[in-house]
Scaffold this motif. Structure first.
Motif, mmCIF file in Angstrom:
data_model
loop_
_atom_site.group_PDB
_atom_site.id
_atom_site.type_symbol
_atom_site.label_atom_id
_atom_site.label_comp_id
_atom_site.label_asym_id
_atom_site.label_seq_id
_atom_site.Cartn_x
_atom_site.Cartn_y
_atom_site.Cartn_z
ATOM 1 N N ILE A 119 0.848 -1.153 -0.059
ATOM 2 C CA ILE A 119 -0.015 0.077 -0.243
ATOM 3 C C ILE A 119 1.035 1.200 -0.025
ATOM 4 O O ILE A 119 1.823 1.320 0.850
ATOM 5 C CB ILE A 119 -0.883 0.007 1.312
ATOM 6 N N PRO A 120 0.934 2.017 -1.089
ATOM 7 C CA PRO A 120 1.770 3.347 -1.127
ATOM 8 C C PRO A 120 1.268 4.332 0.044
ATOM 9 O O PRO A 120 0.167 4.977 -0.262
ATOM 10 C CB PRO A 120 1.372 3.673 -2.346
ATOM 11 N N PHE A 121 2.468 4.610 0.785
ATOM 12 C CA PHE A 121 1.998 5.603 1.843
ATOM 13 C C PHE A 121 3.349 6.349 2.315
ATOM 14 O O PHE A 121 4.300 5.531 2.071
ATOM 15 C CB PHE A 121 0.999 5.120 2.791
ATOM 16 N N LYS A 122 3.323 7.383 2.998
ATOM 17 C CA LYS A 122 4.735 7.679 3.831
ATOM 18 C C LYS A 122 4.315 8.005 5.170
ATOM 19 O O LYS A 122 2.965 8.623 5.675
ATOM 20 C CB LYS A 122 4.932 9.222 3.068
ATOM 21 N N VAL A 123 5.155 7.635 6.108
ATOM 22 C CA VAL A 123 5.008 8.203 7.591
ATOM 23 C C VAL A 123 5.684 9.377 7.747
ATOM 24 O O VAL A 123 6.793 9.786 7.262
ATOM 25 C CB VAL A 123 5.709 7.179 8.501
ATOM 26 N N ILE A 124 4.972 10.401 8.376
ATOM 27 C CA ILE A 124 5.133 11.710 8.164
ATOM 28 C C ILE A 124 5.519 12.505 9.537
ATOM 29 O O ILE A 124 5.943 13.659 9.721
ATOM 30 C CB ILE A 124 4.266 12.615 7.291
ATOM 31 N N SER A 125 5.219 11.742 10.665
ATOM 32 C CA SER A 125 5.444 12.183 12.140
ATOM 33 C C SER A 125 5.243 11.162 12.844
ATOM 34 O O SER A 125 4.321 10.150 12.633
ATOM 35 C CB SER A 125 4.546 13.703 12.329
ATOM 36 N N GLN A 126 5.798 11.329 14.213
ATOM 37 C CA GLN A 126 5.539 10.321 15.430
ATOM 38 C C GLN A 126 4.480 10.666 16.292
ATOM 39 O O GLN A 126 4.374 12.107 16.588
ATOM 40 C CB GLN A 126 6.664 9.944 16.141
ATOM 41 N N LEU A 127 3.352 10.204 16.473
ATOM 42 C CA LEU A 127 2.190 10.728 17.164
ATOM 43 C C LEU A 127 2.264 10.189 18.769
ATOM 44 O O LEU A 127 1.753 10.808 19.553
ATOM 45 C CB LEU A 127 0.815 9.853 16.683
ATOM 46 N N VAL A 250 0.753 18.656 2.796
ATOM 47 C CA VAL A 250 1.105 17.723 3.822
ATOM 48 C C VAL A 250 1.738 18.458 4.888
ATOM 49 O O VAL A 250 1.386 18.431 6.245
ATOM 50 C CB VAL A 250 1.956 16.796 3.302
ATOM 51 N N THR A 251 2.680 19.471 4.491
ATOM 52 C CA THR A 251 3.164 20.453 5.564
ATOM 53 C C THR A 251 1.998 21.379 6.312
ATOM 54 O O THR A 251 2.026 21.300 7.586
ATOM 55 C CB THR A 251 3.894 21.337 4.948
ATOM 56 N N LEU A 252 1.080 21.718 5.627
ATOM 57 C CA LEU A 252 -0.317 22.411 6.214
ATOM 58 C C LEU A 252 -0.945 21.476 7.013
ATOM 59 O O LEU A 252 -1.227 22.114 8.092
ATOM 60 C CB LEU A 252 -0.858 22.806 5.118
ATOM 61 N N TYR A 253 -1.283 20.357 6.688
ATOM 62 C CA TYR A 253 -1.796 19.299 7.771
ATOM 63 C C TYR A 253 -1.188 19.232 8.938
ATOM 64 O O TYR A 253 -1.713 19.331 9.921
ATOM 65 C CB TYR A 253 -1.953 18.129 6.792
ATOM 66 N N LEU A 254 0.061 19.235 8.838
ATOM 67 C CA LEU A 254 1.071 18.917 10.197
ATOM 68 C C LEU A 254 0.959 20.141 10.905
ATOM 69 O O LEU A 254 0.953 20.410 12.309
ATOM 70 C CB LEU A 254 2.454 18.604 9.983
ATOM 71 N N LYS A 255 1.062 21.546 10.129
ATOM 72 C CA LYS A 255 0.992 22.827 11.052
ATOM 73 C C LYS A 255 -0.222 22.973 11.808
ATOM 74 O O LYS A 255 -0.362 23.279 12.863
ATOM 75 C CB LYS A 255 0.893 23.814 9.917
ATOM 76 N N VAL A 256 -1.388 22.472 10.933
ATOM 77 C CA VAL A 256 -2.778 22.735 11.735
ATOM 78 C C VAL A 256 -2.717 21.553 12.821
ATOM 79 O O VAL A 256 -3.380 21.797 14.014
ATOM 80 C CB VAL A 256 -3.993 22.474 10.638
ATOM 81 N N PHE A 257 -2.370 20.324 12.617
ATOM 82 C CA PHE A 257 -2.432 19.584 13.723
ATOM 83 C C PHE A 257 -1.612 20.042 15.120
ATOM 84 O O PHE A 257 -1.928 20.001 16.089
ATOM 85 C CB PHE A 257 -1.721 18.008 13.433
ATOM 86 N N LYS A 337 9.346 18.419 9.732
ATOM 87 C CA LYS A 337 10.565 19.388 10.055
ATOM 88 C C LYS A 337 9.981 20.869 9.350
ATOM 89 O O LYS A 337 10.314 22.111 9.985
ATOM 90 C CB LYS A 337 11.741 19.067 9.215
ATOM 91 N N GLU A 338 9.518 20.795 8.328
ATOM 92 C CA GLU A 338 9.114 22.212 7.713
ATOM 93 C C GLU A 338 7.784 22.733 8.564
ATOM 94 O O GLU A 338 7.912 23.910 8.705
ATOM 95 C CB GLU A 338 8.577 21.899 6.192
ATOM 96 N N ALA A 339 6.881 22.040 8.798
ATOM 97 C CA ALA A 339 5.680 22.368 9.843
ATOM 98 C C ALA A 339 6.113 22.921 10.823
ATOM 99 O O ALA A 339 5.471 23.785 11.494
ATOM 100 C CB ALA A 339 4.807 21.287 9.826
ATOM 101 N N LEU A 340 7.192 22.225 11.682
ATOM 102 C CA LEU A 340 7.720 23.017 13.064
ATOM 103 C C LEU A 340 8.624 24.004 13.032
ATOM 104 O O LEU A 340 8.960 24.465 14.114
ATOM 105 C CB LEU A 340 8.229 21.553 13.641
ATOM 106 N N LYS A 341 9.148 24.509 11.904
ATOM 107 C CA LYS A 341 9.844 25.693 11.795
ATOM 108 C C LYS A 341 9.381 26.996 12.275
ATOM 109 O O LYS A 341 8.223 27.135 12.301
ATOM 110 C CB LYS A 341 10.124 25.915 10.304
#
Length: 341
Positions: A119-127, A250-257, A337-341
């Motif tokens: 299944i094609p996906f990427k892990v983008i952060s630890q929760l 994807v970066t925006l999603y992590l910023k809002v999260f 990393k980009e989202a947390l800058k």
């Protein structure tokens, strides 16, 4: 006359100061609008709907949904947001496989099974850190004291979940064979009544079910990840095609999260009372879940990736996945990393 000139000078300075402030504010607003406009011009989002997967309702995600934080941020680009609720991780990866889901937060084992199934996906952060958020619980009056006592007993677990991996690794490291126990595959809504009625002797599960049962006097923890040395971290993932096409989203999603996570951290009492009301349990129960399952949003370390590889190798050895996998291939920290800058 001199006094009049002094007051006139003070008034002039005040007017100029306010004028500069308004100019700066207008410039800032114009800049923000310009940035949004540039992104829109660079990317075509016409008709795009972002599908966000969550496990259950309420909680941290409930606050974000109520405030429409994701809808507002994605809406700036003309992108709609759609929510989907799941009971566990495996159905989420199935939805990603069929292009019916873009983002999800889930445990380590569903991610391994998904990678093994191509299944094609990427892990983008630890929760979640993974030490105490998964455990084997037994009824409070149970005579079972150690994992060795599970021999010959019935154990409920959701197939393919992080608790599924935890149970099997825990049994193996304790020298207990699968044939020594009776494993009954149940989703949480099925396992809870079975556990309460005595239909099973133990339940391998995750929070909030651990805390909800232990702090209400229904259960005790037989063992958890910290005691067994078996980590069960959780992660956020994104559908690979979506990430490749819309990396900025994807970066925006992590910023809002992260905005959502910080709301909880900075308004903890309000958050705990909110969650307690939602679940109709005492606030002390919710405090317990925070101890076991504190939400994080960080890049995945090499140590966690190595632990994930151990889990993948174990699952291959016992035949739960069909092929050996290199878990590092799905981890991508660039977005967080980009989202947390």
């Amino acid at each position: 006359m001199k006094l009049f000139k002094v007051w006139a000078l003070i008034l002039l300075i005040a007017v100029l100061t306010v004028g500069c402030a308004n100019t700066e504010k207008s410039g800032s607003e114009a800049k923000e609008t310009k940035e949004v406009k540039e992104v829109k011009e660079t990317n075509n989002y016409e008709g795009l709907t972002v599908k966000l997967g969550v496990q259950g309702s309420g909680g941290l995600w409930g606050k974000a949904r109520e405030e429409k934080w994701f809808e507002d941020e994605f809406g700036q680009f003309g992108v709609k947001v759609e929510w989907a609720e799941f009971q566990s991780g495996p159905p989420m990866t199935e939805a990603i496989a069929s292009n019916h889901l873009d983002f999800a937060g889930l445990g380590n084992m569903p991610i391994i099974a998904a990678q093994a199934a191509d299944i094609p996906f990427k892990v983008i952060s630890q929760l979640l850190e993974g030490k105490n958020n998964v455990a084997i619980i037994t009824p409070t009056n149970s005579a079972l004291k150690t994992i060795d006592d599970l021999k010959g007993k019935k154990i409920a677990v959701a197939k393919g979940s992080n608790a599924y991996n935890f149970l099997y690794r825990g049994l193996a490291e304790s020298g207990i064979k699968d044939s020594d126990v009776e494993i009954i595959q149940l989703q949480p809504d099925e396992a809870q009544p079975a556990f309460e009625s005595g239909g099973v002797d133990a339940w391998a599960t995750w929070d909030p079910y651990i805390t909800l049962n232990t702090l209400t006097g229904k259960a005790k923890v037989l063992t958890d990840g910290e005691q067994l040395g078996v980590l069960s971290p959780s992660f956020q993932i994104v559908r690979k095609e979506f990430a490749e096409k819309y990396p900025e989203l994807v970066t925006l999603y992590l910023k809002v999260f992260e905005k959502t996570r910080l709301w909880e951290e900075q308004n903890l009492d309000e958050a705990l009372n909110r969650y307690a009301t939602e679940r109709k349990v005492p606030v002390e129960v919710i405090k317990g879940t925070q101890v076991r399952s504190k939400i994080i949003n960080i890049p995945v370390s090499d140590e966690i990736i190595a632990e994930q590889q151990k889990t993948a190798d174990f699952q291959y050895e016992i035949g739960n996945i069909r092929k050996k996998i290199n878990v590092s291939e799905v981890f991508d920290n660039q977005y967080v990393k980009e989202a947390l800058k």
